[in-house]
Motif scaffolding. Structure first.
Motif, PDB file in Angstrom:
ATOM      1  N   LEU A  23     -11.499  14.344  -1.734  1.00  0.00           N
ATOM      2  CA  LEU A  23     -12.546  14.693  -2.705  1.00  0.00           C
ATOM      3  C   LEU A  23     -11.981  15.554  -3.838  1.00  0.00           C
ATOM      4  O   LEU A  23     -12.433  15.446  -4.990  1.00  0.00           O
ATOM      5  CB  LEU A  23     -13.703  15.406  -2.008  1.00  0.00           C
ATOM      6  N   ARG A  24     -11.016  16.401  -3.560  1.00  0.00           N
ATOM      7  CA  ARG A  24     -10.361  17.150  -4.644  1.00  0.00           C
ATOM      8  C   ARG A  24      -9.675  16.172  -5.602  1.00  0.00           C
ATOM      9  O   ARG A  24      -9.684  16.371  -6.822  1.00  0.00           O
ATOM     10  CB  ARG A  24      -9.345  18.131  -4.072  1.00  0.00           C
ATOM     11  N   GLN A  25      -9.082  15.134  -5.052  1.00  0.00           N
ATOM     12  CA  GLN A  25      -8.492  14.112  -5.905  1.00  0.00           C
ATOM     13  C   GLN A  25      -9.568  13.379  -6.704  1.00  0.00           C
ATOM     14  O   GLN A  25      -9.381  13.047  -7.879  1.00  0.00           O
ATOM     15  CB  GLN A  25      -7.707  13.117  -5.057  1.00  0.00           C
ATOM     16  N   ALA A  27     -12.255   0.586  -6.995  1.00  0.00           N
ATOM     17  CA  ALA A  27     -10.815   0.476  -6.754  1.00  0.00           C
ATOM     18  C   ALA A  27     -10.250   1.784  -6.229  1.00  0.00           C
ATOM     19  O   ALA A  27      -9.416   1.799  -5.316  1.00  0.00           O
ATOM     20  CB  ALA A  27     -10.103   0.063  -8.040  1.00  0.00           C
ATOM     21  N   TRP A  28     -10.707   2.894  -6.799  1.00  0.00           N
ATOM     22  CA  TRP A  28     -10.251   4.201  -6.322  1.00  0.00           C
ATOM     23  C   TRP A  28     -10.667   4.403  -4.870  1.00  0.00           C
ATOM     24  O   TRP A  28      -9.866   4.838  -4.030  1.00  0.00           O
ATOM     25  CB  TRP A  28     -10.827   5.308  -7.196  1.00  0.00           C
ATOM     26  N   ALA A  29     -11.926   4.062  -4.571  1.00  0.00           N
ATOM     27  CA  ALA A  29     -12.430   4.253  -3.213  1.00  0.00           C
ATOM     28  C   ALA A  29     -11.689   3.360  -2.219  1.00  0.00           C
ATOM     29  O   ALA A  29     -11.384   3.779  -1.097  1.00  0.00           O
ATOM     30  CB  ALA A  29     -13.923   3.959  -3.165  1.00  0.00           C
ATOM     31  N   ALA A  30     -11.395   2.143  -2.619  1.00  0.00           N
ATOM     32  CA  ALA A  30     -10.668   1.241  -1.735  1.00  0.00           C
ATOM     33  C   ALA A  30      -9.296   1.811  -1.394  1.00  0.00           C
ATOM     34  O   ALA A  30      -8.816   1.708  -0.259  1.00  0.00           O
ATOM     35  CB  ALA A  30     -10.534  -0.134  -2.375  1.00  0.00           C
ATOM     36  N   ALA A  31      -8.647   2.427  -2.396  1.00  0.00           N
ATOM     37  CA  ALA A  31      -7.306   2.962  -2.184  1.00  0.00           C
ATOM     38  C   ALA A  31      -7.316   4.221  -1.335  1.00  0.00           C
ATOM     39  O   ALA A  31      -6.457   4.402  -0.463  1.00  0.00           O
ATOM     40  CB  ALA A  31      -6.642   3.241  -3.535  1.00  0.00           C
ATOM     41  N   TRP A  32      -8.275   5.100  -1.576  1.00  0.00           N
ATOM     42  CA  TRP A  32      -8.253   6.409  -0.925  1.00  0.00           C
ATOM     43  C   TRP A  32      -9.133   6.496   0.324  1.00  0.00           C
ATOM     44  O   TRP A  32      -8.793   7.182   1.283  1.00  0.00           O
ATOM     45  CB  TRP A  32      -8.692   7.491  -1.904  1.00  0.00           C
ATOM     46  N   LEU A  33     -10.271   5.840   0.310  1.00  0.00           N
ATOM     47  CA  LEU A  33     -11.254   6.075   1.360  1.00  0.00           C
ATOM     48  C   LEU A  33     -11.281   4.991   2.427  1.00  0.00           C
ATOM     49  O   LEU A  33     -11.757   5.231   3.534  1.00  0.00           O
ATOM     50  CB  LEU A  33     -12.657   6.211   0.750  1.00  0.00           C
ATOM     51  N   ARG A  34     -10.784   3.829   2.106  1.00  0.00           N
ATOM     52  CA  ARG A  34     -10.862   2.716   3.059  1.00  0.00           C
ATOM     53  C   ARG A  34      -9.498   2.350   3.644  1.00  0.00           C
ATOM     54  O   ARG A  34      -9.343   1.282   4.217  1.00  0.00           O
ATOM     55  CB  ARG A  34     -11.515   1.505   2.389  1.00  0.00           C
ATOM     56  N   THR A  35      -8.528   3.200   3.433  1.00  0.00           N
ATOM     57  CA  THR A  35      -7.207   3.004   4.030  1.00  0.00           C
ATOM     58  C   THR A  35      -6.863   4.216   4.895  1.00  0.00           C
ATOM     59  O   THR A  35      -7.424   5.293   4.717  1.00  0.00           O
ATOM     60  CB  THR A  35      -6.129   2.840   2.948  1.00  0.00           C
ATOM     61  N   GLY A  55       6.308   1.084   2.084  1.00  0.00           N
ATOM     62  CA  GLY A  55       6.237   0.271   0.885  1.00  0.00           C
ATOM     63  C   GLY A  55       5.471   0.968  -0.218  1.00  0.00           C
ATOM     64  O   GLY A  55       5.154   2.162  -0.135  1.00  0.00           O
ATOM     65  N   PRO A  56       5.136   0.246  -1.287  1.00  0.00           N
ATOM     66  CA  PRO A  56       4.380   0.846  -2.399  1.00  0.00           C
ATOM     67  C   PRO A  56       3.015   1.333  -1.937  1.00  0.00           C
ATOM     68  O   PRO A  56       2.394   0.778  -1.035  1.00  0.00           O
ATOM     69  CB  PRO A  56       4.251  -0.317  -3.403  1.00  0.00           C
ATOM     70  N   SER A  57       2.542   2.380  -2.581  1.00  0.00           N
ATOM     71  CA  SER A  57       1.214   2.927  -2.269  1.00  0.00           C
ATOM     72  C   SER A  57       0.226   2.552  -3.358  1.00  0.00           C
ATOM     73  O   SER A  57       0.548   2.618  -4.548  1.00  0.00           O
ATOM     74  CB  SER A  57       1.279   4.454  -2.158  1.00  0.00           C
ATOM     75  N   PRO A  58      -0.997   2.167  -2.986  1.00  0.00           N
ATOM     76  CA  PRO A  58      -2.013   1.871  -3.998  1.00  0.00           C
ATOM     77  C   PRO A  58      -2.756   3.108  -4.489  1.00  0.00           C
ATOM     78  O   PRO A  58      -3.594   3.008  -5.378  1.00  0.00           O
ATOM     79  CB  PRO A  58      -2.967   0.949  -3.239  1.00  0.00           C
ATOM     80  N   ARG A  59      -2.459   4.269  -3.918  1.00  0.00           N
ATOM     81  CA  ARG A  59      -3.259   5.459  -4.204  1.00  0.00           C
ATOM     82  C   ARG A  59      -2.737   6.188  -5.433  1.00  0.00           C
ATOM     83  O   ARG A  59      -1.554   6.503  -5.523  1.00  0.00           O
ATOM     84  CB  ARG A  59      -3.224   6.414  -3.008  1.00  0.00           C
ATOM     85  N   PRO A  60      -3.608   6.541  -6.360  1.00  0.00           N
ATOM     86  CA  PRO A  60      -3.187   7.379  -7.490  1.00  0.00           C
ATOM     87  C   PRO A  60      -3.204   8.850  -7.090  1.00  0.00           C
ATOM     88  O   PRO A  60      -4.209   9.374  -6.614  1.00  0.00           O
ATOM     89  CB  PRO A  60      -4.255   7.093  -8.551  1.00  0.00           C
ATOM     90  N   VAL A  91      -0.214  11.608 -13.013  1.00  0.00           N
ATOM     91  CA  VAL A  91      -0.886  10.765 -12.033  1.00  0.00           C
ATOM     92  C   VAL A  91       0.136   9.733 -11.591  1.00  0.00           C
ATOM     93  O   VAL A  91       0.541   8.873 -12.374  1.00  0.00           O
ATOM     94  CB  VAL A  91      -2.141  10.093 -12.607  1.00  0.00           C
ATOM     95  N   LEU A  92       0.568   9.872 -10.371  1.00  0.00           N
ATOM     96  CA  LEU A  92       1.602   9.003  -9.826  1.00  0.00           C
ATOM     97  C   LEU A  92       0.917   7.799  -9.204  1.00  0.00           C
ATOM     98  O   LEU A  92       0.124   7.923  -8.277  1.00  0.00           O
ATOM     99  CB  LEU A  92       2.407   9.772  -8.776  1.00  0.00           C
ATOM    100  N   ARG A  93       1.247   6.630  -9.708  1.00  0.00           N
ATOM    101  CA  ARG A  93       0.556   5.408  -9.286  1.00  0.00           C
ATOM    102  C   ARG A  93       1.547   4.445  -8.634  1.00  0.00           C
ATOM    103  O   ARG A  93       2.068   3.534  -9.275  1.00  0.00           O
ATOM    104  CB  ARG A  93      -0.121   4.735 -10.472  1.00  0.00           C
ATOM    105  N   GLY A  94       1.846   4.706  -7.391  1.00  0.00           N
ATOM    106  CA  GLY A  94       2.498   3.706  -6.593  1.00  0.00           C
ATOM    107  C   GLY A  94       3.983   3.530  -6.727  1.00  0.00           C
ATOM    108  O   GLY A  94       4.566   2.741  -6.007  1.00  0.00           O
ATOM    109  N   ASP A  95       4.645   4.220  -7.647  1.00  0.00           N
ATOM    110  CA  ASP A  95       6.079   3.987  -7.722  1.00  0.00           C
ATOM    111  C   ASP A  95       6.828   5.297  -7.926  1.00  0.00           C
ATOM    112  O   ASP A  95       6.983   6.078  -6.999  1.00  0.00           O
ATOM    113  CB  ASP A  95       6.402   2.974  -8.821  1.00  0.00           C
TER     114      ASP A  95
END
Length: 828
Positions: free
Chosen positions: A391-393, A438-446, A471-476, A497-501
């Motif tokens: 939630l802070r994110q 998309a944010w919720a899928a990356a952070w809350l459903r994984t 492997g790569p992360s989908p989370r920002p 904001v680090l996005r996956g790489d």
């Protein structure tokens, strides 16, 4: 009609059953009559009248009594044989129905249902009701699921000298009679009752009547703590009213500190229950009071998150716990004199990190709980700490204005009803959120944790992120990269904001250590590059920045568990740096965590030497602290727990040779006595201390000390308490589990390692719910870190274990495997 309960083994409500019942029923009113006039008897009388409409011809009501003495539906008797396994089957339903169910219910001693505690200090009886998660039917008949809210009315008969409290104002209705009418509809799981000769302090703030209640034997302690309790409560109300724009809707606000409470607290609207150890019997540090303040603010946040708007099913429990965890820490830091984000980072996030890397990890949202019992297993560090960190994110992603505006819409749109995750997302979207799915899928459903690391580059360094599988992360990740120089000074290098790489960053000359998450803002494991631990060792003794200290010490603990950092090196890092760390919460947590380096992560032969190093470190903290300071007290507590000097412990127990500024109180005395009895088995000192302190807290300390005695007879006595039925309080059983397996007693307790896995599952025959899993977890033989214990755990899991026990064995085995892997790598 009188018939005994046909079974004590109750099926857990399945989600499909709850959905069917919710589609069929609307519960209008529930009237509960309780006869508590004989609190020393085994049972009490409970009569419930439920008025509900139905769109189906049949359903069932939940009733887990000892006897069913009356059941009528619309004036017609319900055949007693329809009461099976805690459910009373109903058919022939009309559009509008009145159901009456009465019976004898058992008082509990496990902290669920209507719990009874007899205070050994004065012999007085105290009751409180805990209805979470599925315990409400243990004290009244109900349709027990979160989305069948109803209006309640309670009529209670009890000894006339008692105090009676609940979810609504308590109104006298004659000698020994009270009526309670909660002002708004309630879900069953947060219906409560508190009854007994409680001592009380009352106050008022912003038109809200406040009450604070505790056993009479703790009256003096409550009066001493009341100014702080009132201040934190008042400031928290002001904060939430400003932030949410919705006033507290449940009338009076009582906070009852009750005995033998399993959780930290429970958010019952209008009458929050807390464990009574928050009313301190001994000296408490500011960090401990800050921890209490965050619990108070957490439970108050629940009045909105959970009570005003309630999850439809336990699958969305994060809508309760993650939000209350985040808001409680935010409220304390912003509105009270207790900043608690450091405590969140060093204590709560580590708890969540262990859970998120275990085989039992699960997403924050949409946990897939097929029944209520499965949901109970997911009340863990993921639902609380990870959810709050995420939630802070989210606040960083949305901006605070959009975040708060969405919450305000959520509260007004779904007030006094139920909601799901999708409905909250809709409220944020209406407030201006973009691409939230998309944010919720990356952070809350994984599930699982990403890893942040650094590597050298031509520009200075590269910050990388990898997912749980490597492997790569989908989370920002919204974070601040920081640099630390040789003097320990911390400099923010870049916000990104680090996005996956990976992200290249410039690193100034003189930077020794690059910290990928320099403000402890995201949820990820942290590493520091190929030579990271030597860089950490070079700067850690001089770092004062609390966020960096949190990140580094969490990384040390995580790397030890991951078998990538030698525990001996970790002990060197802590020993070289902790004596200079000032915040008491950091000292307390890091010292406590270091004990694992002298336990499961140490070869048995090396444990005494490592414990001696830990003891010397604790004494160094004491010596480097101002006399009478909280930091000194924190160091002394750990010095006692790690001491092997019997003569010195005896002197301390007598109040001699204490560090300047320290004095024994009842709790500190027990800290010393417990360690002394563990080393010597001296029953005489235990008996003398009990003669001076007859409190229930003393009984718990004594239970832990008895279990820790280094004799075969003491271990057998304690084992019987763990594995056989008894009338001993749940807290004393928990303490017995904590005291059983002790470093230095490995040979003595070796036979019980196999017995644990052979016998712990059978405790489900007489324990249930929270207590069943908690005893299994506390008694797990973590110190027996070897391949044989791993094999025993695997064999147990291949068999039939009750779900709460299975979860504890799964998680215990994961930690055990980690310790074994570390030993094989670094001590083999």
């Amino acid at each position: 009609m009188t018939t005994p309960s046909p079974t004590r083994r109750y099926p857990s409500l399945r989600r499909t059953e709850a959905e069917t019942r919710a589609a069929a029923l609307t519960v209008d009113a529930v009237e509960v009559e309780l006869d508590l006039t004989a609190p020393d008897a085994a049972t009490f009388g409970s009569r419930t009248t439920l008025r509900f409409s139905s769109r189906a011809p049949e359903t069932f009501v939940d009733f887990r009594g000892e006897e069913l003495t009356e059941a009528t539906l619309n004036g017609r008797p319900v055949p007693p044989e329809r009461w099976q396994a805690g459910r009373l089957a109903l058919d022939g339903l009309a559009a509008e129905n009145t159901l009456v169910v009465a019976g004898r219910m058992a008082y509990s001693s496990d902290g669920e249902g209507l719990h009874r505690h007899v205070d050994p200090a004065d012999g007085a009886t105290y009751l409180y009701a805990m209805s979470f998660l599925d315990a409400a039917p243990r004290w009244f008949a109900c349709f027990d699921q979160p989305d069948l809210k109803a209006r309640y009315r309670f009529a209670v008969t009890a000894p006339p000298e008692w105090t009676v409290l609940g979810n609504g104002p308590s109104e006298p209705a004659g000698p020994g009679r009270w009526t309670l009418v909660p002002p708004e509809p309630l879900s069953t799981y947060f219906v409560t009752l508190v009854a007994g000769p409680y001592a009380s302090v009352t106050a008022e703030h912003d038109g809200i009547e406040l009450g604070f209640h505790v056993r009479a034997s703790l009256r003096r302690e409550l009066e001493a703590e009341a100014p702080d309790l009132v201040e934190v409560t008042a400031r928290s109300f002001d904060f939430y009213h400003r932030l949410f724009g919705v006033r507290y809707p449940f009338g009076e606000y009582h906070q009852a500190f009750v005995p033998d409470f399993n959780a930290g607290a429970m958010e019952n609207p209008g009458c929050v229950t807390f464990r009574d150890s928050f009313v301190y019997r001994g000296r408490a540090t500011d960090a401990e009071r800050a921890g209490r303040a965050s619990v108070i603010a957490h439970e108050m946040a629940h009045q909105w998150f959970g009570d005003l708007v309630t999850m439809r099913w336990w699958d969305d429990l994060w809508l309760n716990e993650s939000f209350a965890e985040y808001m409680g820490h935010r409220c304390c830091t912003d509105a009270t004199r207790y900043p608690v984000w450091t405590e969140f980072g060093i204590r709560r996030k580590n708890w969540g990190a262990v859970a998120d890397q275990a085989p039992s990890t699960h997403p924050v949202a949409g946990t897939g709980a097929v029944d209520a019992a499965a949901a109970l297993q997911d009340f863990d560090g993921i639902s609380y700490a990870k959810g709050a960190a995420v939630l802070r994110q989210l606040v960083a992603y949305l901006g605070d204005d959009v975040f708060v505006a969405g919450l305000r819409t959520y509260f007004t749109r779904h007030a006094f009803g139920n909601a799901e995750f999708a409905e909250l997302i809709a409220c944020w979207t209406d407030a201006g959120a973009v691409d939230l799915e998309a944010w919720a899928a990356a952070w809350l459903r994984t599930a699982g944790m990403d890893t942040l690391d650094v590597a050298p580059a031509a520009t200075g360094a590269v910050v990388t992120v990898t997912g749980p599988d490597g492997g790569p992360s989908p989370r920002p990740h919204a974070l601040t990269v920081a640099g630390v120089d040789a003097a320990g000074a911390v400099t923010p290098l870049v916000d990104l904001v680090l996005r996956g790489d990976a992200a290249p960053i410039a690193v100034p000359d003189g930077t020794v250590l690059v910290v990928p998450d320099g403000t402890d803002a995201t949820w990820a494991r942290v590493r520091f590059g190929a030579d990271g631990w030597s860089d950490v060792a070079a700067v850690l003794p001089t770092v004062e920045d609390e966020a960096v200290l949190v990140v580094v010490h969490n990384a040390v603990r995580d790397a030890v568990r991951d078998a990538t950092l030698d525990p001996a090196v970790a002990l060197d890092l802590v020993t070289a740096s902790l004596a200079g760390v000032q915040p008491e919460v950091l000292v307390t947590v890091v010292l406590g965590a270091t004990s694992a380096l002298a336990g499961p992560y140490s070869p048995v032969a090396e444990r005494p030497e490592r414990l001696a190093r830990l003891h010397a470190l604790a004494l160094a903290v004491v010596d480097s602290s101002p006399a009478g300071s909280d930091r000194q007290l924190a160091g002394f507590r750990q010095a006692v727990a790690s001491s092997a000097d019997v003569d010195r412990l005896r002197a301390w127990a007598a109040g001699h040779d204490l560090p300047p500024g320290l004095a024994l109180d009842s709790e500190l005395t027990w800290t010393v006595v417990e360690r002394l009895v563990e080393l010597t088995g001296d029953d005489a000192v235990l008996d003398r201390t009990l003669a001076q302190d007859s409190s229930s807290s003393a009984a718990v300390h004594a239970a832990r000390a008895r279990a820790a005695r280094p004799t075969a007879a003491a271990k057998e006595e304690a084992w019987r308490l763990l594995t056989q039925p008894s009338e001993v309080s749940a807290y004393e059983v928990y303490a017995t589990a904590e005291g059983f397996f002790r470093a230095g007693q490995e040979e003595l307790t070796a036979p019980y390692v196999e017995r644990y896995f052979a016998e712990i599952g059978a405790t489900a025959e007489f324990r249930r719910g929270w207590a069943l899993g908690r005893v299994a977890g506390l008694a797990f033989p973590h110190l027996a870190a070897d391949a044989r214990t791993v094999a025993l755990a695997e064999r147990a899991l291949a068999g039939d274990l009750p779900d709460p026990v299975r979860r504890e064995v799964v998680d215990g085995l994961d930690l055990l495997r980690r310790a074994v892997a570390s030993l094989e790598r670094f001590a083999g």
